[in-house]
Design an enzyme around this catalytic site. Structure first.
Site, mmCIF file in Angstrom:
data_model
loop_
_atom_site.group_PDB
_atom_site.id
_atom_site.type_symbol
_atom_site.label_atom_id
_atom_site.label_comp_id
_atom_site.label_asym_id
_atom_site.label_seq_id
_atom_site.Cartn_x
_atom_site.Cartn_y
_atom_site.Cartn_z
ATOM 1 C CE LYS A 8 -18.583 23.479 -12.940
ATOM 2 N NZ LYS A 8 -17.761 23.235 -14.134
ATOM 3 N NE ARG A 12 -27.326 24.671 -6.671
ATOM 4 C CZ ARG A 12 -27.272 23.343 -6.624
ATOM 5 N NH1 ARG A 12 -26.112 22.751 -6.466
ATOM 6 N NH2 ARG A 12 -28.358 22.623 -6.726
ATOM 7 C CD1 TRP A 50 -30.034 27.643 -16.233
ATOM 8 C CD2 TRP A 50 -31.488 25.961 -15.935
ATOM 9 N NE1 TRP A 50 -30.039 26.877 -17.374
ATOM 10 C CE2 TRP A 50 -30.920 25.842 -17.223
ATOM 11 C CE3 TRP A 50 -32.420 25.017 -15.534
ATOM 12 C CZ2 TRP A 50 -31.265 24.820 -18.094
ATOM 13 C CZ3 TRP A 50 -32.759 23.996 -16.409
ATOM 14 C CH2 TRP A 50 -32.176 23.898 -17.676
HETATM 15 C C1 AGP Z 1 -19.094 20.773 -19.521
HETATM 16 O O1 AGP Z 1 -18.309 21.832 -19.910
HETATM 17 C C2 AGP Z 1 -20.460 21.060 -19.173
HETATM 18 N N1 AGP Z 1 -20.723 22.265 -18.558
HETATM 19 C C3 AGP Z 1 -21.351 19.879 -18.832
HETATM 20 O O2 AGP Z 1 -21.404 19.104 -19.988
HETATM 21 C C4 AGP Z 1 -20.961 18.975 -17.632
HETATM 22 O O3 AGP Z 1 -19.775 18.304 -17.898
HETATM 23 C C5 AGP Z 1 -22.110 17.997 -17.369
HETATM 24 O O4 AGP Z 1 -23.276 18.713 -17.074
HETATM 25 C C6 AGP Z 1 -21.796 17.013 -16.285
HETATM 26 O O5 AGP Z 1 -21.566 17.617 -15.056
HETATM 27 P P1 AGP Z 1 -20.933 16.807 -13.861
HETATM 28 O O6 AGP Z 1 -19.570 16.385 -14.273
HETATM 29 O O7 AGP Z 1 -20.951 17.759 -12.707
HETATM 30 O O8 AGP Z 1 -21.809 15.614 -13.625
#
Ligand code: AGP
Length: 585
Positions: free
Chosen positions: A580, A27, A74
């Protein structure tokens, strides 16, 4: 985009908090801190770096006390420095706070508090919470929590520890979950923070405050009225985040796909039918998501149109505020999200609901806020995804999208779990050829990925993987658009990846490959058929149903990005500046 954890129980708090923070580090991972209570004093240790590093240098897990709070950060407000790391204390050092979210009115609050003589020791928005609690404490902890929450604007989940041994938490627009163990309580951003100790969870709602005081738990709202929430039993498998024999979570998760594409097919029949009924009868459909999940949304739109003869619009969740303002009341919003906690996605859901829309979602974390706000949801069932780059959740989303489309077109696709698994396994066995392509790409500063139709969203997804994992500028382009501009970029040493399996896009994309090659660029083809135009061919298996190619052609792209990350000395699990779950706007 931070993780917060509080613990009060019969065991030593610090090792438990460190363990929990390691599990939630996905996170946010720029700094770490813990506060415990020992002998009536609050001890704080914090610093920049990952949990393992900071724990090693500051011996956090040896801190005394059975009560404590912890945080991984973060950065949003204030640089990545030791003093900006959480926990934050007030002037008298009798309260410490960890927070996730953004306090929008922190400047005004800070000015008021400073005028009253409070001295701040960080640049964060969070520190105002500690000082507000200190000011409000004269009426007791309960009142201090209520008054403080009422002063805050923005989105927050925070946990505070008080000198008398009480821990308290509050939630507004950021997740906060209580773990109920036999010998204590946890207050955490994610069930992963306590799942190794208990599977019993209480999910707090917006506007809830909880207090754990001499081992009794109390929950009430910002007006002080008692709130009752059920204890939910969380599946233990959600805590399975061991990377096993693999060097990185990302590599494990890429390899997991041979099983997870099958697991995505395991759906509760009643929920699946409900989801398809709502979707099939909808007057207007919008599909939303962020990042990788948005690329799945694009694929879903194509699949619904082509096979289900159902029209849908796609909207990036970060654009929903502008694009969804004129939704019809009987619309459906399909939200796609791995975490189910992405702020942009949750905002678009809120907006759609406020306009009378029904919410369907495709998600991986079934205990998430999105799951709880949906009229029906389907789970990708791919287990916890820890690597910041979405890999198995993307193919899980695709497998689900194929299943739903197949139902809506009365079996016209003929989805086969076994076929998915074999195809994915075949691609994964082709690592040597992918490694050769990675060698050709090593050192490139720009990489272009081209595809038409269903392959265009995969091109976008491959470009996203290369950017976030390998820090290489990469761009996904609809191959037919080449002549409208991007062809000007093609020259000697340009690297172009063509997504070109044998389907109705094949011959047009081959023509594009020739046009690119004629300008001296290096062409890497991902296809089930070899062609002389490719400088390097990454073979993928031939599939009976051509609509399933995206599921297999994305895997070489994930592996390429992983290999280039290693070549560029990037830790693929924790790329810089990212987290993430993006729970801030
Ligand atoms: C993808 O590799 C990313 N880390 C990011 O774009 C991610 O897909 C996006 O933040 C959406 O997250 P979620 O699917 O948990 O909503």
């Amino acid at each position: 985009m931070c993780s917060i954890i509080g613990y009060k129980g019969k065991n030593s708090a610090a090792p438990i908090l460190v363990d929990s923070l390691k599990k939630m580090e996905y996170r946010g991972y720029d700094s770490v801190g813990v506060a415990t209570i020992d002998d009536g004093s609050i001890l704080v240790r914090k610093g920049i770096g990952k949990v393992i590093e900071v724990n090693k240098s500051l011996n956090i897990s040896e801190m005394a006390g059975k009560i404590g709070i912890g945080h991984t950060r973060w950065a949003t407000h204030g640089g990545v420095t030791d003093s900006n790391a959480h926990p934050h204390s007030a002037c008298n050092k009798n309260i410490a706070v960890v927070h996730n979210g953004i306090i929008e009115n922190y400047k005004e609050l800070k000015a008021e508090l400073t005028a009253k003589g409070h001295v701040f020791s960080s640049e964060t928005d969070t520190e105002v919470i500690a000082h507000l609690l200190e000011i409000n404490i004269s009426g007791g902890i309960r009142k201090a929590m209520i008054d403080t929450c009422k002063s805050l604007k923005g989105n927050f989940a925070f946990v505070a520890v008080f000198q008398d041994g009480t821990i308290a938490g509050a939630r507004y627009e950021e997740p906060l979950i209580i773990g109920v163990a036999n010998d204590g309580y946890f207050i955490s951003s994610d069930v992963l923070g306590f799942l190794q100790y208990t599977d019993k969870a209480i999910f707090l709602e917006n506007g809830d405050i909880c207090i754990v005081d001499s081992s009794k738990l109390e929950i009430f709202d910002f007006e002080g009225s008692p709130v009752a929430h059920p204890i939910t039993q969380v599946a233990w498998e959600l805590g399975d985040i061991d990377k096993g024999k693999y060097a990185h979570h990302t590599l494990k998760e890429i390899n997991d796909q041979k099983q997870t594409v099958v697991h995505a097919g395991r759906q509760d029949e009643v929920m699946m039918q409900k989801f398809c009924d709502i979707l099939g009868n909808a007057k207007s459909i919008y599909i939303t998501g962020s990042g990788t999940s948005y690329h799945s949304a694009l694929l879903f739109k194509h699949m619904l149109a082509r096979f289900g003869k159902i029209r849908a619009e796609t909207v990036m969740s970060s654009e929903a505020e502008y694009a969804l303002s004129s939704m019809e009341a009987d619309s459906i919003l399909v939200a796609i999200s791995q975490s189910g906690e992405t702020a942009d996605v949750l905002d678009s859901v809120k907006l759609a609901k406020s306009q009378g829309a029904k919410i369907l979602s495709i998600l991986n974390v079934t205990t998430s806020s999105l799951a709880r706000s949906s009229d029906a949801f389907l789970s990708t069932n791919c287990g916890p995804e820890i690597g910041v780059a979405a890999t198995k959740s993307f193919t899980g989303q695709l497998a689900l999208i194929y299943n739903v489309t197949d139902r809506l077109c009365n079996g016209c696709l003929g989805t086969s779990k076994a076929e998915f698994a074999i195809a994915v396994e075949n691609v994964l066995a082709n690592v040597a050829s992918i490694a050769k392509a990675a060698e050709k790409m090593n050192g490139a500063t720009d990489i272009y990925l081209l595809g038409r139709s269903l392959h265009y969203p995969v091109a976008l997804e491959g470009a996203l993987k290369l950017k976030e994992l390998a820090y290489v500028h990469a761009e996904g382009i609809a191959a037919g658009e080449l002549k409208h501009g991007p062809l000007a970029l093609m020259e000697k040493n340009t690297i172009v990846i063509m997504l070109n399996p044998h389907d109705d896009t094949f011959s047009d994309t081959i023509s594009n490959a020739h046009e690119i090659k004629a300008r001296g660029a290096t062409v890497i083809g991902i296809s089930d058929s070899k062609d002389d135009v490719y400088d390097h061919w990454i073979e993928i298996p031939r599939l009976n149903q051509s609509a399933f190619y995206p599921l297999v052609e994305v895997i070489p792209l994930q592996i390429l990005a992983y290999q280039l990350a290693l070549a560029n000395s990037v830790d693929p699990d924790y790329p810089r500046n990212l987290a993430k779950s993006v729970t801030v706007r």
